[in-house]
Design an enzyme around this catalytic site. Structure first.
Site, PDB file in Angstrom:
ATOM      1  N   TYR A 134       0.969  -1.359   0.159  1.00 54.46           N
ATOM      2  CA  TYR A 134      -0.148   0.269   0.059  1.00 54.46           C
ATOM      3  C   TYR A 134       0.815   1.218   0.041  1.00 54.46           C
ATOM      4  CZ  TYR A 134      -4.410   2.361   0.158  1.00 54.46           C
ATOM      5  OH  TYR A 134      -5.465   3.323  -0.181  1.00 54.46           O
ATOM      6  N   ARG A 187      -9.259  10.631  -7.353  1.00 52.59           N
ATOM      7  CA  ARG A 187      -8.171  11.280  -6.385  1.00 52.59           C
ATOM      8  C   ARG A 187      -7.222  10.102  -5.910  1.00 52.59           C
ATOM      9  NH1 ARG A 187      -7.035  12.475  -1.590  1.00 52.59           N
ATOM     10  NH2 ARG A 187      -8.480  11.048  -0.639  1.00 52.59           N
ATOM     11  N   LYS A 205      -5.663  -2.129  -0.514  1.00 51.90           N
ATOM     12  CA  LYS A 205      -6.372  -1.852   0.842  1.00 51.90           C
ATOM     13  C   LYS A 205      -6.875  -3.410   1.015  1.00 51.90           C
ATOM     14  CE  LYS A 205      -7.726   2.028   3.009  1.00 51.90           C
ATOM     15  NZ  LYS A 205      -6.853   3.044   2.974  1.00 51.90           N
ATOM     16  N   GLU A 276     -13.483   4.794  -1.316  1.00 55.19           N
ATOM     17  CA  GLU A 276     -11.786   5.118  -1.400  1.00 55.19           C
ATOM     18  C   GLU A 276     -11.411   6.066  -2.499  1.00 55.19           C
ATOM     19  OE1 GLU A 276      -8.613   4.688   0.822  1.00 55.19           O
ATOM     20  OE2 GLU A 276     -10.137   3.661   1.423  1.00 55.19           O
ATOM     21  N   ASP A 277     -10.732   6.999  -2.135  1.00 58.61           N
ATOM     22  CA  ASP A 277     -10.002   8.044  -3.184  1.00 58.61           C
ATOM     23  C   ASP A 277     -10.826   8.536  -4.275  1.00 58.61           C
ATOM     24  OD1 ASP A 277      -7.553   7.670  -1.680  1.00 58.61           O
ATOM     25  OD2 ASP A 277      -6.505   6.823  -3.187  1.00 58.61           O
ATOM     26  N   ASP A 299     -13.254   5.913   3.831  1.00 57.67           N
ATOM     27  CA  ASP A 299     -12.083   5.601   4.551  1.00 57.67           C
ATOM     28  C   ASP A 299     -11.332   7.130   4.670  1.00 57.67           C
ATOM     29  OD1 ASP A 299     -10.432   4.299   6.136  1.00 57.67           O
ATOM     30  OD2 ASP A 299      -8.807   4.364   4.133  1.00 57.67           O
ATOM     31  N   ASP A 300     -11.649   8.089   3.440  1.00 59.76           N
ATOM     32  CA  ASP A 300     -10.623   9.020   3.186  1.00 59.76           C
ATOM     33  C   ASP A 300     -11.239  10.180   4.256  1.00 59.76           C
ATOM     34  OD1 ASP A 300      -8.879   8.366   1.111  1.00 59.76           O
ATOM     35  OD2 ASP A 300     -10.659   8.192   0.277  1.00 59.76           O
ATOM     36  N   ASN A 450       0.005  14.512   2.989  1.00 61.75           N
ATOM     37  CA  ASN A 450       0.881  13.761   2.165  1.00 61.75           C
ATOM     38  C   ASN A 450       1.142  14.139   0.679  1.00 61.75           C
ATOM     39  OD1 ASN A 450       1.381  11.544   3.990  1.00 61.75           O
ATOM     40  ND2 ASN A 450      -0.738  10.902   3.990  1.00 61.75           N
TER      41      ASN A 450
END
Length: 603
Positions: A134, A187, A205, A276-277, A299-300, A450
């Site tokens: 990951y 993203r 993930k 996710e993303d 999750d984000d 990040n």
């Protein structure tokens, strides 16, 4: 680049395990008797097909009686290897490579050949391998996804399949899917729109779900919603694996997600969907639309907020303060950052503050200064350019609109700096951090942006500027820091892996009606409470990642207890279970990657 799935897993859950260590003051020891002998599994293939199916293949670990039963004697070398032999050989190969992408590619090939061995080495080497499967390596994997594509893994729902989703889900060979991780590729980490090449994210993930959270590999499903891409480079790339068209407009986009959600919950009504993303402009309305209708979470937004809250609780223990006494200055006013702050507010409310009190403990700083009272003393830059509804609730009249971060620290006196700006690195300066010592014995500094190049400061800087007094947690991994007195500080990474596997595991076991803020708070508390005295002494704000399965077990137990207390479960016939009963139940459900005896399907 990725792989195919097969019809049935040939590894077994551990039926109860061994007694687990005590994880925290509220977690009882877990006593679980083991099966004395492994349960055999009936295969759906025999002969050479067994060796070509990664869900059944053991390589040279098939013993002679199995080779005879399954008609594979002579199809593999004569020597019988143990799983330990195979683990050693695989890790030797991985450690022989110079760069992380080559290590990831080797792991993918192993995943193609032998699912059980793949997950076994992840479980036993999670600290070493999680950055390979990951973040940060998965970002490069996604960028190279088309060029390196070998075999498909998971499912792709595209704009060309509209109207067929409800029948397409039956192409997936497994009738019991517990967790789905889905992305639209809009993203991907800090890389932006990678379209269908974002499939590397759900695959990575879910590898962590299996290794860290104990989900069996045949019960998880990675998914890409291929709505197109606005990435010009990908649209012109002959190796792009997705639909080479611009992204759907809002109306078509949301209608396609509706069709997907209906289709997967019709086929697998007990599953959990993790978003996710997704780009923030889509992620927030999707979460608002579905979180009370389906068993899902983002999750984000929720996972990052939950793990950040856990990190703050861990940091508060280090600093000797209570969560309800803390004040925060947050650099960054984007939707994702404000979502994290909202999760912290929910935690403070759960800990005893009113919502108004908790909100008053935050000053949010945009690129032009603090969101504060428009009294003209600092030029009112935010008010002049307009404050949208999302940011309006964060305006704190205790500071003027546009006040600099340096002056916010001097006047508002935050005990914690949150870095969520995702801008060029270095936003937290020596003046800012060192000035906290005037009113705070142990400042808490959390540069969360990040990748590493966007961190607001490094752990070494925070320790240097505070003479080693700072408590630090980061969004990316950093090496331990040796202080001038020779002591070593281990900086914990606020990694969502500490919470999302346990949340997903609990939601699937208990059949929760929805994933509530109370469950996220319970997960954060359990994660913080799982730290040992030794870990606290090293300066950590999270448990050591090598204990992640114990942490996931604790998180799952806490979430199930909260679900029982709030009457949000659908999978249990009774709403009263002791902590030991819950702990034993979760342990029984956690997948343990070991080889099981295989028998002839005609037997």
């Amino acid at each position: 680049m990725m792989h195919r799935t097969s019809t049935m897993i040939r590894t077994a859950r551990s039926v109860p395990l061994v007694t687990r260590p005590k994880l925290g003051p509220s977690m009882p020891a877990v006593s679980m008797a083991t099966r004395r002998f492994p349960r055999p599994l009936k295969t759906k293939q025999k002969g050479i097909d067994i060796l070509h199916d990664p869900l059944w293949n053991k390589g040279m670990a098939f013993d002679y009686t199995e080779r005879d039963r399954l008609n594979i004697r002579g199809l593999i070398p004569s020597r019988v290897k143990t799983m330990e032999d195979q683990e050693r050989r695989a890790m030797d190969h991985i450690r022989s490579f110079d760069d992380d992408l080559r290590k990831n590619m080797y792991l993918q090939e192993l995943h193609n050949r032998n699912e059980t061995l793949y997950h076994r080495i992840l479980v036993k080497n999670i600290e070493e391998l999680s950055p390979i499967v990951y973040t940060p390596t998965v970002g490069v994997v996604c960028e190279e996804f088309g060029a390196q594509f070998r075999r498909a893994r998971g499912m792709y729902f595209s704009r060309e399949d509209r109207g067929l989703f409800s029948s397409m889900v039956y192409n997936w060979p497994h009738d019991s899917v517990h967790v789905i991780v889905v992305t639209d590729g809009s993203r991907i980490l800090g890389l932006g729109d990678l379209g269908a090449h974002g499939m590397g994210i759900p695959i990575g993930k879910l590898a962590l779900y299996c290794a860290a959270g104990g989900l069996a590999p045949h019960r998880v499903l990675p998914v890409v919603l291929d709505v197109g891409t606005n990435n010009k480079r990908l649209l012109e790339d002959p190796d792009y694996i997705g639909i080479p068209k611009p992204r759907l407009g809002d109306a078509e986009y949301y209608d396609m997600v509706d069709e997907f959600m209906e289709a997967v919950f019709d086929r697998w009504p007990g599953c959990v969907v993790q978003f996710e993303d997704f780009e923030t402009s889509k992620a927030i309305p999707l979460l608002a639309k579905y979180r009370h209708k389906y068993r899902c979470f983002n999750d984000d937004i929720q996972g990052t907020g939950c793990v950040t809250l856990a990190g703050i609780m861990g940091a508060a223990k280090q600093a000797g303060v209570n969560l309800t006494d803390m004040t925060f200055m947050c650099a960054g006013a984007g939707s994702a950052g404000l979502g994290v702050c909202k999760q912290i507010v929910e935690g403070m409310v759960a800990a005893g503050l009113t919502r108004e009190e908790a909100m008053s403990r935050f000053v949010i700083c945009t690129s032009v200064g603090a969101l504060g009272k428009a009294d003209g003393s600092c030029g009112n830059p935010n008010a002049k350019r307009g404050i949208n509804e999302e940011r309006l609730e964060w305006v704190n009249p205790a500071v003027p609109d546009g006040m600099s971060m340096v002056d916010v620290i001097k006047t508002f006196k935050p005990t914690c700096l949150l870095g969520l700006a995702a801008q060029n690195g270095g936003l937290f300066t020596e003046t800012m951090v060192s000035s906290m010592l005037a009113y705070c014995e142990r400042p808490i500094v959390m540069p969360m942006s990040n990748p590493t190049s966007k961190h607001e400061c490094t752990p070494a800087q925070a320790y240097q500027w505070t003479n080693g007094k700072a408590v630090v947690a980061t969004g990316s991994p950093f090496d331990p820091v040796t202080l001038p007195d020779g002591s070593v500080r281990v900086t914990s990474q606020c990694n969502n892996v500490y919470v999302f596997p346990g949340i997903g595991l609990a939601a699937s076991i208990a059949g929760v009606k929805e994933i509530t803020d109370g469950m996220l708070y319970a997960a954060a508390v359990a994660c913080a409470d799982a730290m040992t005295d030794k870990e606290k002494g090293e300066g950590r704000t999270f448990p050591c990642i090598s204990r992640i399965r114990d942490v996931s077990h604790a998180v799952a137990c806490a979430v199930i207890q909260e679900a029982l207390d709030s009457k949000m479960t659908t999978a249990f016939t009774r709403l009263q279970m002791s902590p030991t009963e819950i702990a034993n139940l979760v342990a029984r459900k956690m997948y343990n990657p070991t080889y099981s005896p295989l028998v002839d399907p005609r037997g």
